[in-house]
Design an enzyme around this catalytic site. Structure first.
Site, PDB file in Angstrom:
ATOM      1  N   LYS A   1       0.858  -1.201   0.000  1.00 17.07           N
ATOM      2  CA  LYS A   1       0.000   0.000   0.000  1.00 17.07           C
ATOM      3  C   LYS A   1       0.887   1.241   0.000  1.00 17.07           C
ATOM      4  O   LYS A   1       1.898   1.289   0.712  1.00 17.07           O
ATOM      5  CB  LYS A   1      -0.886  -0.015   1.246  1.00 17.07           C
ATOM      6  CG  LYS A   1      -1.900   1.113   1.319  1.00 17.07           C
ATOM      7  CD  LYS A   1      -2.728   1.016   2.609  1.00 17.07           C
ATOM      8  CE  LYS A   1      -3.797   2.076   2.693  1.00 17.07           C
ATOM      9  NZ  LYS A   1      -4.551   2.006   3.978  1.00 17.07           N
TER      10      LYS A   1
ATOM     11  N   SER B   1      -9.574   1.791   3.318  1.00 19.50           N
ATOM     12  CA  SER B   1      -8.763   2.562   2.403  1.00 19.50           C
ATOM     13  C   SER B   1      -7.756   1.732   1.625  1.00 19.50           C
ATOM     14  O   SER B   1      -7.253   2.180   0.605  1.00 19.50           O
ATOM     15  CB  SER B   1      -8.027   3.646   3.180  1.00 19.50           C
ATOM     16  OG  SER B   1      -7.089   3.061   4.066  1.00 19.50           O
TER      17      SER B   1
ATOM     18  N   SER C   1      -9.666  -0.425   7.511  1.00 22.93           N
ATOM     19  CA  SER C   1      -9.092  -0.300   6.158  1.00 22.93           C
ATOM     20  C   SER C   1      -8.386  -1.535   5.622  1.00 22.93           C
ATOM     21  O   SER C   1      -7.993  -1.544   4.453  1.00 22.93           O
ATOM     22  CB  SER C   1      -8.126   0.884   6.102  1.00 22.93           C
ATOM     23  OG  SER C   1      -8.826   2.092   6.118  1.00 22.93           O
TER      24      SER C   1
END
Lengths: 106, 481
Positions: free
Chosen positions: B79, B154, B178
């Site tokens: 990420k 997210s 997330s």
């Protein structure tokens, strides 16, 4: 209720300008979110300790040096980011310092 | 070789048995990313040079006949909130569009030391603020299962890459859900470890007391392998605990006979989608069939979790994001005549709408006159939420709930209503606030074919039991007709 004046005051604290459209939207959104947050007042928390972080919940292993001793380290020199590395992402620099618009007016 | 079906375990075996070289495997993954990712948008940056260099290193080890490290040659994605040396690191924000990190996050260097190959950086909501990935400063991610739907957020890119088979496993971060929420929406496994189990050094901060790095993978076994590589004390993160890391693999395959599984009534209220409820109830039934004891419990402060979260998280965010001022790194907007004007123009230009909204809310709840009423109040309620878990875990070993109230929603469905978007995390924020670990595993599908996630929560630092229970549930569910 949050007012236009509050939005301006908080934007100033947060170093944001916000367009007039953004301000109108912000006023609406903040009021709707804060109205929802108000449900916290249904709870009596007078005798409840505030919880700022998680480690207090699980109890730290204790040794002779005391609680959280693992979070401390010897005060010794070790390699750190060289100046070129630290300045590489600077929007404006003179090779030694970060440069910014003039701070002190004469 | 069908690379989209590879697991961490099978990829490593393929390298070990020389069915394929690490370099060839990386090449196949980049081909697949080029073919598939335009429609999904899971990746922001590919780091080919770094990946091929690491692959060559693994191939050299294999040629020499040396022992291979535990994740040797496994292609993964990171990420874009974790710093990667000499590779762009944006946190999904325009304000960091041109930022090239000067150092590696601890989790990144640990994964590479364990032999993993980093293919690239994945898309996410800006500064990890969002539940749909529509707040990315660059482009939204689409759910690989249905391109009209969101992948969750997210860490939407990290979940989508694993679901689409464009990475074998990936790394995300969980502040309010997330990791677990996108894992549920995309039909993969996602683990949020205990706060303090995995280092945050090099994780771009959103809310420091709530940010948890953790892995995504296709199987619970793979999650155990990934966690093994990243868990443990880090001198660079003083909040990581110096508590021994067990061998997680030992818990994979252990029966759940006699374990107590708590089912909290508050997570099965009228807001829960009927298909999600039915699927998770079946999952619980499978654990019962496998010998676990099912116990009804209560986590009474659950309805207060979202308001608590949006005070604590935004307060911390407003403080953490004060550093983006156009001075040391990232964007600087032109035309600011004074320092203060330069700050404002930079932040106005660089931050997206949701980030500004959270900075404003966080600044408001910390401002003079409101600090006690909002921030301290929320911290006190956080204690109550945490106590709910302490009390529950005196009676049960794990807690099972739905991960999300509904399956993946459509792009655009909630973008106009921030509160509706926040409520997508209603079953996940509680564990972030209490710092307990949680995992989401696939638990059937809706009639429309959308994945449903079952969440398992455990005691602080007891990821081993979580993995044990998750593995049993995963296999029982997979065996169902």
């Amino acid at each position: 209720m949050v007012s236009d004046k509050d939005v301006s005051y908080v934007a100033d604290l947060a170093h944001l300008d916000l367009t007039s459209e953004e301000r109108a939207r912000m006023l609406r959104d903040l009021n709707s979110i804060l109205a929802y947050i108000d449900r916290l007042n249904q709870l009596d928390t007078a005798n409840i300790e505030p919880m700022a972080q998680v480690a207090s919940r699980y109890g730290e292993p204790k040794d002779k040096a005391g609680e959280f001793s693992y979070a401390l380290r010897a005060d010794e020199l070790s390699p750190c980011l060289p100046r070129e590395g630290a300045l590489r992402n600077a929007p404006v620099s003179d090779g030694t310092f970060f440069k910014v618009p003039k701070v002190i007016e004469r | 070789m069908e690379i989209d079906l590879l697991t961490v375990e099978s990829a490593r075996t393929a390298i070990l048995e020389k069915q394929i070289s690490a370099s060839a495997l990386v090449g196949s993954f980049y081909q697949r990313i080029e073919a598939e990712d335009a429609a999904i948008g899971a990746y922001l940056t590919l780091c080919k040079e770094r990946a091929y260099k690491q692959a060559a290193h693994i191939d050299a080890l294999a040629d020499k006949g040396d022992d291979l490290p535990p994740l040797a040659g496994v292609p993964i994605a990171i990420k874009d909130v974790f710093t990667t040396r000499d590779v762009p690191t944006t946190a999904g924000s325009k304000i960091l569009q041109n930022f090239v990190a000067p150092y590696d996050a601890t989790v990144v260097s640990r994964l590479e030391s364990a032999g993993a190959i980093i293919l690239g950086k994945t898309n996410c909501d800006e500064f990890a603020m969002g539940s749909s990935n529509e707040n990315s400063g660059f482009y939204p991610v689409r759910n690989p299962v249905d391109h009209t739907r969101v992948p969750g957020g997210s860490s939407g890119g990290s979940a989508a890459a694993v679901a689409a088979g464009t990475a074998v496993a990936s790394l995300g971060s969980d502040t309010g859900g997330s990791i677990r929420q996108p894992a549920a929406f995309c039909g993969v496994v996602g683990l949020m470890p205990t706060y303090g189990r995995v280092s945050r050094y090099g994780l771009i901060a959103f809310a420091s007391s709530l940010d948890h790095p953790g892995p995504f993978a296709k199987t619970v076994q793979d999650i155990a392998l990934m966690l093994q590589a990243i868990a443990g004390h880090d001198p660079f993160d003083s909040t990581t605990a110096d508590i021994a890391v067990p061998n997680y693999g030992d818990y994979i395959g252990r029966p759940v006979t006699g374990l107590k599984v708590g089912v909290p009534a508050e997570y099965f209220d009228e807001g829960l989608d009927g298909e999600v409820r039915a699927a998770v109830e079946l999952g619980i039934q499978e654990l019962k069939n496998a010998g676990a004891e099912i116990v009804s419990i209560s986590l009474p402060h659950t309805p207060y979790a979202i308001p608590t979260y949006y005070v604590v998280a935004t307060a911390e965010a407003s403080s953490n994001l004060a550093r983006y001022d156009g001075v040391r790194y990232g964007l600087r907007a032109s035309g600011g005549k004074s320092l203060a004007e330069m700050y404002r123009r930079t932040r106005d230009t660089g931050f997206g709408a949701e980030v500004k909204r959270r900075i404003m809310l966080g600044t408001y709840v910390l401002s003079a006159g409101y600090y006690d009423a909002y921030y301290l109040k929320a911290q006190r309620v956080r204690s109550l939420l945490s106590r709910d878990f302490d009390q529950a875990f005196t009676k049960v070993d794990v807690i099972v709930t739905p991960t999300t109230p509904t399956p993946a929603f459509k792009l655009g469905e909630k973008t106009d209503d921030p509160l509706a978007m926040y409520l997508a995390d209603i079953f996940t924020v509680t564990a972030d606030l209490a710092g307990v670990p949680g995992i989401s595993i696939p638990c059937g599908k809706s009639k429309e074919g959308l994945p449903i996630g079952m969440q398992i929560l455990g005691r602080h630092f007891d990821e081993a039991t979580l993995l044990q229970v998750a593995h049993v549930a995963e296999h029982a569910l997979a065996a169902r007709p």
